[in-house]
Design an enzyme around this catalytic site. Structure first.
Site: not given
Length: 508
Positions: A189, A312
């Site tokens: 991220e 994810e």
């Protein structure tokens, strides 16, 4: 707001959907790596979940790893496990977690609850555990607060079989042979907790780190996964595909959670039908995300050499009352079974590009497959769906046509039926069906063409209420059962799917 308690009486039945499966037209393989999982140093996922310590005499373990967890995950056929994060990865320095445990430094887990991390579970513990699971390790490297040399050393430590400073250090710490780690995430991220970078800046950072990741593993080399987009950030994918040389990247990540509202995620149990409907809108949005990100990737990578890695995904709700909000502990209901079944069907049907994925997370965090409480452990509805579906691992994706029907609520519509099909090495055909409708049973006319197989059997996961879940006092409230809700006439099946149910049919 309509509460689910009001939904449970008398369900109606509607005949609506038609599916045709072509068993002789498969082209792509459903990679088993789609069934990967995620273990972050977050809440009770690692400590108390996987790992209880070598000195624990109350919970049966092997070198501190819970035996019941290993048994359950091996039955799930977990193909890969991502570690140590997540946001935690970009604050984790791997050398803190090797050597004598008494000498390891502590750190504060600033992302998840501000707890002190003692580093008693480190690289050796994780990679040895992956060997116990017969799962490929997927290491997430620290790009946010780490340095290139730190990653170079980690790759050498776990993969180099010859003489080198890091392989010598590994041997000093008790491991003679390298583990041969294939999958590596280069940051996590990067657009958020991994550094709040722009895609242009991260592309340059990625290239620097990826360049120095020598292929010590074996002739296959290593599989480098770039930190990809959050949900619908298509610019991120566009920039990375433009700027990353194909020789430096094997996978591009995507993160997407089924969240009602990031400011008020709603309860994990006792939710309304409106909340359920919104959650399923978010989950089914995965179809559009995968399609549009894949289209961008196809523009720059028409041969589809680079995998889309959804590392994810899952449902995200408010934590259970009375628990640490930073631990992300939530119950797991039939709603989560709906998320799991529909999402895996989406991944299957995009097997040409989606070749790896990781459910978040394995134990006690978010949409977990296992929950633990001291010596107790339970299997969640999500666990059962993933076990029912593992017949698709490394099977040939079969094309199907689906004439769907709508699940309607308050003037909004969602497709009620989700489906995918595959053929295994023995020629057996498996069809996965999900009915997300909260009130109506749905009858599906299913035709399987192009196979001489004719014996049909099935497994179903269902319950009386969408909010039903397994507890430590009632661990088997929801469990798969033999499915008999079909009639066969030649190559055609008439299948009746109860409300909010998951069915896997086998044609053998």
């Amino acid at each position: 707001m309509l509460l689910l308690a009001a939904l449970t009486p008398a369900f109606s039945q509607q005949t609506d959907s038609r599916i045709i499966v072509n068993a002789d037209q498969g082209e792509h393989t459903i990679s088993r790596q789609i069934y990967g999982h995620f273990a972050e140093h977050l809440g009770r996922c690692v400590y108390g979940g996987f790992y209880v310590g070598e000195d624990n005499t109350d919970i049966p373990n092997t070198n501190g790893i819970r035996n019941d967890v290993i048994k359950a995950l091996k039955e799930l056929k977990v193909p890969n496990l991502r570690w140590p994060g997540g946001c935690f990865a970009d604050t984790y320095h791997w050398k803190d977690g090797i050597g004598p445990k008494a000498d390891r430094p502590t750190i504060v887990n600033v992302w998840w609850g501000g707890v002190t991390e003692d580093n008693s579970f480190g690289t050796h513990d994780f990679l040895n555990m992956c060997e116990m699971l017969d799962a490929e390790p997927y290491l997430a490297a620290n790009v946010g607060s780490g340095e290139v040399q730190e990653l170079i050393d980690w790759v050498q430590y776990v993969n180099h079989g010859g003489v080198s400073p890091m392989s010598d250090l590994r041997k000093e710490n008790g491991r003679e042979e390298p583990w041969g780690v294939k999958y590596w995430g280069v940051g996590n991220e990067a657009w958020g907790c991994g550094g709040n970078m722009t895609p242009e800046y991260y592309a340059d950072v990625y290239k620097k780190y990826a360049t120095f990741m020598s292929t010590w593993r074996n002739e296959e080399g290593i599989f480098r996964i770039a930190s990809g987009a959050s949900s619908g950030d298509y610019k991120w994918t566009e920039v990375l595909m433009q700027k990353l040389p194909p020789s430096l990247v094997e996978g591009l990540a995507l993160h997407h959670y089924s969240v009602i509202d990031w400011n008020n995620k709603g309860p994990a149990t006792g939710f309304s039908e409106e909340q359920y409907f919104t959650t399923m809108q978010r989950a089914l949005h995965m179809e559009e995300l995968v399609t549009r990100h894949s289209t961008i990737m196809d523009k720059y990578d028409p041969d589809q050499r680079i995998a889309l890695v959804v590392d994810e995904w899952g449902g995200w709700y408010n934590v259970e009352p009375g628990t640490n909000p930073g631990f992300l502990y939530q119950q797991n209901t039939m709603r989560d079974a709906m998320i799991a079944g529909t999402t895996l069907n989406i991944f299957h049907n995009h097997a040409d590009r989606v070749r790896m994925a990781n459910l978040a997370q394995t134990i006690n965090v978010l949409q977990a497959v296992l929950l633990t409480d001291e010596e107790k452990m339970i299997l969640t509805p999500t666990y059962h769906v993933m076990k029912m579906y593992n017949v698709h691992q490394d099977a040939q994706l079969l094309p199907l046509t689906l004439q769907n029907v709508d699940y309607e609520l308050n003037g909004q519509k969602l497709p009620a039926i989700s489906a995918s099909a595959s053929k295994d090495a023995d020629g057996n055909v498996h069809v996965s069906l999900v009915n997300i409708d909260a009130k109506n049973a749905r009858t599906v006319s299913l035709t399987v063409r192009g196979t001489e197989k004719g014996s049909v059997s099935g497994t179903i996961l269902q319950s009386a209420n969408l909010s039903d879940h397994n507890t430590f006092d009632n661990p088997d409230k929801i469990a798969p059962k033999t499915f008999r809700g079909f009639q066969k006439n030649g190559d055609q099946l008439t299948v009746t799917l109860p409300p909010f149910s998951v069915v896997v049919l086998a044609v053998e």
